[in-house]
Write an enzyme that holds these catalytic residues in place. Structure first.
Site, PDB file in Angstrom:
ATOM      1  N   ASP A   1      -2.845  -3.806 -26.428  1.00 27.84           N
ATOM      2  CA  ASP A   1      -2.351  -2.929 -25.748  1.00 27.84           C
ATOM      3  C   ASP A   1      -1.760  -3.604 -24.569  1.00 27.84           C
ATOM      4  OD1 ASP A   1      -2.555  -0.249 -24.331  1.00 27.84           O
ATOM      5  OD2 ASP A   1      -3.245  -1.358 -22.722  1.00 27.84           O
TER       6      ASP A   1
ATOM      7  N   ASP B   1      -0.191  -3.471 -20.883  1.00 28.52           N
ATOM      8  CA  ASP B   1      -0.410  -2.619 -19.541  1.00 28.52           C
ATOM      9  C   ASP B   1       0.627  -3.394 -18.491  1.00 28.52           C
ATOM     10  OD1 ASP B   1      -0.929  -1.103 -17.273  1.00 28.52           O
ATOM     11  OD2 ASP B   1      -3.342  -1.456 -17.543  1.00 28.52           O
TER      12      ASP B   1
ATOM     13  N   GLU C   1       2.946  -3.053 -15.489  1.00 28.97           N
ATOM     14  CA  GLU C   1       3.081  -1.843 -14.230  1.00 28.97           C
ATOM     15  C   GLU C   1       3.914  -2.647 -13.191  1.00 28.97           C
ATOM     16  OE1 GLU C   1      -0.791  -0.806 -12.514  1.00 28.97           O
ATOM     17  OE2 GLU C   1      -1.564  -0.856 -14.637  1.00 28.97           O
TER      18      GLU C   1
ATOM     19  N   TYR D   1      -3.225   9.197 -13.017  1.00 29.05           N
ATOM     20  CA  TYR D   1      -4.324   9.053 -11.999  1.00 29.05           C
ATOM     21  C   TYR D   1      -3.567   8.208 -10.794  1.00 29.05           C
ATOM     22  CZ  TYR D   1      -5.433   5.464 -15.276  1.00 29.05           C
ATOM     23  OH  TYR D   1      -5.423   4.561 -15.926  1.00 29.05           O
TER      24      TYR D   1
END
Length: 616
Positions: free
Chosen positions: A386, A388, A390, A458
């Site tokens: 995965d 991630d 950002e 979120y």
């Protein structure tokens, strides 16, 4: 979400900084009576237990491998210039220039056959020990001067599988002076030593998953690298209690650093009942450095020794087993719940800055990630990767200007390297504002190479805006007075669909925590505040398991709950709001849901239960 600082990595600096373990094999097994007997009597091995940049902790372990009691020992080694011991314990350590000598304490020299003792030290510099000697002979651990260790045997094949046994065979290893025997490893622990490249393991449990690998040993008792792992499931037995492979994705993040202050371990996934209700685990986080995937906290991942009461299967780790830590516990969890798949997640808020360099050469980056994830020592633990980041071509903790195609190029390279038998996924932004982070990247193009996206719906709002206005951090929909247009789950999912990302490749994100302000007099959203509310680990953030009793929800807005207690104002999801969000996700045709992260849930996993029930 350009103003947010996601909880996903907030605790990294507290719990995991500087915990980097490196096992350094040193010279060959030696005897203690004389160098001629050195191959069978004792070993000395070195581990870098932690490294905090300006210094490190080293540990030596001496083991009596002979048949008579060892009464005294002396370990000697050389450090390169600039590396030195600053303090030591459990041994008397002295030096002459760069040559260091450690002698046993009066109480630590007497070792019965099979016994071991360790001593440690703090040091400065970046070098590793060399030229190790134990009682005048060379030390064991992997290499004899002038003698090459054996090669790795082939990955075992399995045949004649029954309820209680399996026959294993493998391609022989090679060695310049001959292979003496092979250690057979079951779930990382040695179960047999054989002289031929085959072995039948018996006494197994029916309907149970095991992982096998082998390691060769040469005539000087040097061990070579461990082979690839072979997963085996015995016949018979009951059925796996978890969701079937055709169910929607129910994925949770397990944080590497949660084993420290939070005292949350892989075993908790079992005892809470959560393991039976999820389909996937994202292990977070690996780092991205120098254009490569690298390990985050290697002590937590592969070296921490678990006692029997902490372990998934109730069996304690041994000091000499090939793999310990979270990875070994995940292996045990998968054996108990074979339906679960585990991905290694790289990046996160703190470590996303490395992607900019890495994507300059996507193929080399993907190759480095594959070699790390598929390392033979733990290849059976992971079912994919995965990413991630950002955020690609946008700003998070740092800003990236790689261009809108960089993310697509990275995912294409990952798919090309990991193939179709591994999962390749990514966590992505939920910023649906005009010209926001979704617009900055070709998420639709990258979706062709991705199994799914974890859409981080979120952390839209929080107490980084210290004076408010108060707002739910995970609104499902927009509402009158929302502080920022496009900051809600529904608009994020709609924008990604409109750009061409298939709905089945989108997972809805749920936070197992709340965000809050203090100095608030207004119960409803939109009130002013004086700052962040107090939290257990950090101001403005608190776990659901704490908030449910500390500040119970007394209102809902935009599909999520909020609470006003005293002068504190919190927003968080409850089992009821999660149930509604899961119904919405099914109505949108989404692939399922994911959450950050397990330790925020109650001891009986009530939020995981709500996700599982809502997606049935």
């Amino acid at each position: 979400m350009s103003t947010t600082t996601p909880l996903r990595t907030r605790f990294r600096t507290r719990a995991a900084a500087g915990l980097t373990a490196l096992v350094v094999p040193l010279a060959a097994m030696v005897g203690l009576a004389s160098p001629a007997q050195a191959a069978t009597s004792a070993t000395a091995s070195y581990t870098k237990a932690s490294d905090w940049g300006t210094g490190f902790e080293g540990k030596w372990t001496v083991k009596n491998t002979g048949t008579t009691t060892l009464s005294t020992w002396t370990v000697e080694w050389d450090f390169p210039a600039g590396t030195a011991v600053t303090s030591a314990w459990d041994a008397d350590v002295t030096n002459s220039g760069n040559h260091w000598t450690a002698k046993n304490k009066s109480w630590g020299g007497n070792l019965a056959p099979g016994a071991s003792v360790s001593f440690g030290f703090n040091g400065t510099g970046t070098g590793s020990p060399s030229g190790c000697k134990l009682n005048g002979g060379s030390c064991d651990g992997g290499s004899v001067p002038g003698d090459t260790p054996p090669t790795a045997p082939g990955t075992p094949s399995a045949s004649t599988i029954t309820d209680t046994s399996v026959k294993l065979s493998w391609t022989a290893a090679t060695d310049d002076k001959g292979v003496k025997n092979y250690d057979v490893l079951r779930d990382g622990a040695k179960v047999a030593t054989v002289t031929t490249p085959s072995y039948t393991d018996t006494g197994l449990s029916a309907g149970t998953d095991y992982s096998y690998s082998v390691q060769a040993r040469d005539t000087a008792d040097q061990t070579g690298p461990v082979s690839g792992a072979r997963a085996v499931r015995t016949t018979g037995g009951g059925t796996d209690p978890g969701p079937g492979p055709g169910d929607q994705v129910k994925l949770g993040y397990f944080t590497e650093w949660g084993i420290y202050g939070r005292n949350y371990h892989v075993k908790n996934l079992d005892t809470s009942g959560s393991a039976a209700k999820i389909t996937h685990i994202n292990y977070s986080f690996g780092n991205v450095q120098g254009g490569k995937c690298t390990m985050g906290d290697s002590f937590a991942a592969i070296d921490k020794a678990y006692t029997a009461d902490q372990s998934v299967d109730g069996k304690a780790d041994t000091w000499d087993q090939p793999l310990r830590g979270n990875f070994n516990q995940l292996r045990k969890l998968k054996a108990k719940y074979p339906h679960i798949k585990v991905l290694w997640s790289f990046g996160g808020w703190t470590w996303s800055g490395g992607f900019t360099e890495a994507v300059k050469n996507p193929a080399a980056f993907a190759d480095s990630c594959y070699k790390l994830v598929e390392d033979p020592r733990w290849a059976d633990v992971f079912d994919g990767i995965d990413l991630d980041w950002e955020y690609p071509n946008a700003c998070g903790l740092s800003c990236d200007t790689s261009g809108p195609a960089a993310f697509k190029n990275m995912m294409q390279a990952m798919r090309g390297k990991f193939g179709t038998n591994n999962l390749v996924t990514a966590a992505i932004t939920a910023d649906a504002s005009a010209g926001g982070k979704i617009d900055a990247t070709d998420y639709a193009g990258a979706a062709a190479y991705s199994d799914w996206y974890n859409v981080m719906t979120y952390d839209f709002f929080g107490a980084w805006a210290a004076k408010g206005p108060t707002a739910p951090h995970s609104p499902l929909t927009s509402y009158a007075g929302i502080p920022q247009a496009g900051f809600n789950s529904a608009e994020a999912i709609a924008k990604l669909k409109a750009q061409g990302v298939p709905a089945k490749k989108l997972l809805l994100g749920i936070g197992f925590y709340g965000r809050g302000w203090t100095g608030v007099t207004q119960k409803e959203p939109g009130g002013t505040a004086t700052g962040a509310a107090a939290g257990t680990y950090e101001s403005g953030i608190e776990d659901y398991k704490v908030l449910k009793t500390k500040c119970p929800a007394n209102g809902t807005v935009a599909g999520t709950a909020y609470a006003h207690c005293g002068t504190d104002w919190w927003s968080y999801d409850t089992p009821a709001t999660i149930g509604s969000k899961m119904s919405w996700a099914k109505g949108q045709g989404l692939g399922g849901a994911f959450f950050w992260e397990f330790s925020g849930d109650t001891a009986n996993g009530e939020l995981v239960t709500a996700i599982n029930n809502g997606l049935k």
